[in-house]
Design an enzyme around this catalytic site. Structure first.
Site, short mmCIF file in Angstrom:
data_model
loop_
_atom_site.label_atom_id
_atom_site.label_comp_id
_atom_site.label_asym_id
_atom_site.label_seq_id
_atom_site.Cartn_x
_atom_site.Cartn_y
_atom_site.Cartn_z
N GLY A 1 0.69 -1.23 0.12
CA GLY A 1 -0.02 -0.05 -0.05
C GLY A 1 0.83 1.44 0.13
O GLY A 1 2.02 1.22 -0.03
N ASP B 1 -7.87 7.78 5.97
CA ASP B 1 -7.81 6.72 5.09
C ASP B 1 -8.94 5.59 5.07
O ASP B 1 -8.67 4.40 5.04
CB ASP B 1 -6.59 6.12 4.73
CG ASP B 1 -6.17 5.52 3.17
OD1 ASP B 1 -5.43 4.66 3.06
OD2 ASP B 1 -7.36 5.82 2.35
N GLY C 1 3.48 1.40 3.21
CA GLY C 1 4.37 0.33 3.42
C GLY C 1 3.83 -1.13 2.88
O GLY C 1 3.00 -1.32 2.37
N LYS D 1 4.46 -4.48 9.59
CA LYS D 1 4.31 -3.75 8.45
C LYS D 1 5.59 -3.02 8.46
O LYS D 1 6.24 -2.50 9.45
CB LYS D 1 3.18 -2.66 8.78
CG LYS D 1 3.14 -1.81 7.63
CD LYS D 1 1.97 -0.78 8.05
CE LYS D 1 1.89 0.41 7.13
NZ LYS D 1 0.64 1.32 7.37
#
Length: 739
Positions: A433, A550, A436, A452
């Protein structure tokens, strides 16, 4: 060491040739090749050399297959080569893995479409999508071979052309974004950030331009480019689009078993990096020629080209190599000028002593080297730990009465996470994404986690990053993915989250495979309530207000019991106490992005409400928020939803199966709620706490058949799957739509 000699990469007399680097060895290979094309076939179209497997003419049998045929327009001067007879783009260069073609620039009045879906070409990642202008934006849409919609875009800001910063493409008059991998076509469109701003922006900069082109060739010249009436002609002539090519769609191992395998003698097969597969052929080291033509690559006689392969002694050619020895009576390196010296007769004992001493020194130096290497690795990790704010994090945890590695927050060692992920193997990647890459890992205590690898940390924001991470570890909500800890011993921080096993809400709505259970209305309403509850907690009940920034269906994960979990806080922002908004660079996902935040840059918790409204619309309609496959007025789900509600056309937007599952009160309430969440004015949207309460109330309505409503609700008919008709109320008033 000699450089690997491929078949062909450098061609002459091109307008942008000075911007592209070409190794000397590759130039040598081309100029000395005697079999560039098949016998009887032309090797040039104008200034362009066309080597086999390419060939001039569609019916000339000069190419390896029709897709590699090049059209040569001899009516122009000089002749113009192109992929097809009707292709606007002319070919500028053919290399051993790429084609460079002339450009097409989109303007504010004309979009651009480039399509090579029926050809063995994909757009190379050396291209960038570039936008030039003031207070405008542009986007590029395409589709991968697996028919997955992909897009990219960026925005440009400046009050006047003179404000644009030359030599930079970071938003001031110029912006760039990466091209999606493995696409064969794209469409480019442009738009203004605000209708009220467009008129003023056009007065100082009448045009906005967008194009795909080789990143290293284009250089932004600030106001000179914005005011240049010949900008389009200059870019189309000098900034190429780079296409990658390969033969077929088989790997080398598969192709070698076929009768039509293209690689000949003294060549090696190289797999293409494209998602669609394919392969290419190159000459082995020490050979040159065309690996696609019989008999294949020929040995280079290095002794006949001492300028490129120096030898100041006795030279002898060997297959694929050569030897160069000092003349008799001399010793040393004959490949270096004055590298050979007269031999001196050594004393035997001295030689033995020197040999033993050399071995002892070599052993000692090796031990020192590996010790120093291990010490250097330790110091490097310590440097990353300090650089990423590790000391600051330790102090904050200790100040809260905790101890490192104990409680809800743990600082992991990088070795632990390397072992958990198989050294971050490709097959452990869960997703990629904008914030990351996420890997699946298994800790020594058998816990499965998601690890992540974040974006590179800006040193000026180190303290802010640590403060935000400490606060995120204190989030305790059943519908928020829990942050378990971090590792700061790498160049970018590694964050460790609990693992959620049942994919995303987006997958269950839009990418279901055969056998996957469709989400029922009760499950959809429950997932919406759980997600809203989590966002309301972040906005009002956390230690500091957290704006997710987001919110989208791909960031709502589902566990084995289909319980919703809000994830991915890479774009989130904390709102300081006493403030209700923050000013940030605009960040989010097209289709979910709050238009008020997009235009002003002022981020509030109502921006999350708008994005959540789009998620609700997805749950009701089963449609993606953006899709190039839909017609223009239906491409954006949010605007199409409001327009359909205003015109009382809910049969156009409601997913058919939900008619049989939801009550009329639930659907009416949910439609009204979506419209209020999608209000263009943030102040008129409900808070996430209000959204949560309304969804909780809607869950309590009992199921019954559709009934006729009173005079306040106009009705229309929707046909069920088996032909039954039900009366559907007019769902929303004009006040909610913003009129």
């Amino acid at each position: 060491m000699k450089t690997l000699l491929p078949l062909f990469t450098t061609f002459l007399m091109l307008p942008f040739a000075s911007s592209v680097k070409h190794p000397t060895s590759e130039t040598y290979t081309l100029l000395n090749a005697t079999n560039l094309s098949k016998p009887g076939c032309e090797t040039r179209c104008g200034d362009l050399i066309i080597p086999y497997p390419f060939g001039i003419g569609t019916s000339s049998n000069c190419s390896i297959s029709p897709e590699f045929s090049i059209h040569c327009n001899t009516s122009s001067n000089p002749p113009k080569p192109s992929i097809t007879e009707t292709d606007y783009n002319s070919i500028k260069l053919i290399s051993d893995s790429m084609l460079r073609i002339s450009n097409l620039v989109a303007t504010s009045s004309n979009g651009v479409s480039v399509n090579y879906t029926n050809w063995p070409y994909t757009l190379s990642e050396v291209n960038k999508f570039t936008v030039i202008g003031c207070n405008d934006f542009a986007w590029l849409t395409s589709q991968t071979k697996s028919r997955r919609d992909v897009s990219t875009g960026c925005m440009v800001f400046c009050s006047k052309p003179e404000d644009a910063v030359a030599d930079e493409c970071s938003g001031s008059g110029c912006c760039q974004s990466s091209i999606p991998k493995d696409i064969q076509y794209f469409e480019t469109q442009l738009g203004a950030l605000q209708n009220s701003v467009r008129g003023n922006a056009r007065a100082v900069n009448p045009w906005t331009y967008a194009f795909v082109g080789e990143e290293d060739v284009f250089k932004f010249n600030g106001a000179m480019d914005l005011n240049d009436s010949l900008f389009v002609d200059r870019v189309e002539a000098n900034v190429p689009i780079v296409l990658e090519w390969a033969i077929g769609n088989l790997s080398c191992n598969e192709a070698e078993k076929m009768d039509d395998f293209a690689c000949h003698l003294n060549s090696i097969c190289v797999n293409s990096s494209r998602e669609t597969g394919g392969y290419r052929c190159i000459c082995k080291e020490g050979y040159h020629g065309n690996p696609y033509l019989s008999p294949g690559c020929e040995d280079i006689d290095e002794c006949k080209d001492l300028e490129r392969f120096p030898c100041y002694g006795t030279c002898a050619n060997t297959p694929g190599n050569y030897t160069c020895k000092c003349k008799r009576g001399y010793s040393g390196d004959a490949k270096i000028h004055d590298g050979c010296r007269h031999k001196e007769f050594p004393v035997l004992l001295f030689s033995y002593g020197t040999g033993v001493g050399f071995i002892a020194i070599l052993i000692g130096l090796s031990a020192m080297y590996f010790t120093a290497k291990k010490w250097k690795l330790v110091k490097k990790r310590e440097g990353f730990f300090e650089q990423n704010g590790g000391v600051l994090l330790e102090n904050k945890l200790k100040s809260k009465g905790g101890s490192i590695g104990v409680g809800s927050m743990k600082i992991f060692r990088v070795k632990e996470l390397e072992e958990a992920t198989g050294n971050f193997a490709e097959d452990r990647i869960l997703g990629r994404g904008g914030n990351g890459i996420v890997y699946k890992g298994t800790l020594p205590d058998k816990r499965v986690v998601a690890i992540k690898k974040s974006q590179r940390l800006d040193q000026g924001q180190r303290e802010q990053f640590i403060n935000e991470m400490v606060i995120l570890t204190q989030i305790n909500h059943q519908n928020v993915v829990q942050l378990l800890g971090c590792c700061l011993e790498t160049d970018v921080p590694l964050l460790v989250y609990e693992f959620i096993s049942n994919d995303t809400l987006h997958h269950h709505l839009h990418d279901r495979k055969n056998g996957t259970v469709r989400l029922s209305w009760d499950n959809r309403l429950r997932i919406a309530h759980e997600s809203a509850s989590a966002l309301a907690y972040l906005h009002t009940d956390a230690r500091m207000s957290i704006i997710h920034r987001d919110v989208k269906s791909t960031n709502i994960l589902l566990d084995d019991n289909y319980i919703a979990k809000i994830a991915d806080f890479g774009a989130s922002r904390l709102v300081p106490l006493g403030h209700d908004q923050v000013t940030t660079l605009v960040q989010g996902t097209f289709g979910y992005l709050d238009p008020e935040y997009f235009h002003s840059g002022q981020l509030t918790d109502k921006s999350d409400v708008y994005s959540f409204g789009v998620v609700l619309a997805e749950l009701l309609t089963g449609k993606r928020p953006l899709s190039v496959e839909r017609c223009l007025e239906e491409r954006n789900l949010a605007t199409y939803f409001l327009k359909a509600m205003k015109e009382n056309r809910i049969h156009d937007i409601l997913e058919h199966h939900l008619v049989n599952e939801a009550t009329d009160e639930q659907l009416k309430g949910t439609f009204d709620l979506v419209c209020r969440c999608l209000n263009q004015v943030g102040g008129k949207r409900p808070s996430m706490k209000e959204v949560t309460m309304e969804l909780e109330a809607l869950k309590k309505f009992s199921k019954h058949r559709w009934v006729d409503y009173n005079h306040e609700m106009s009705s229309l008919m929707i046909e069920r799957e088996h032909g039954d008709l039900y009366v559907v109320p007019h769902m929303v008033s004009n006040d909610i739509l913003g009129e």
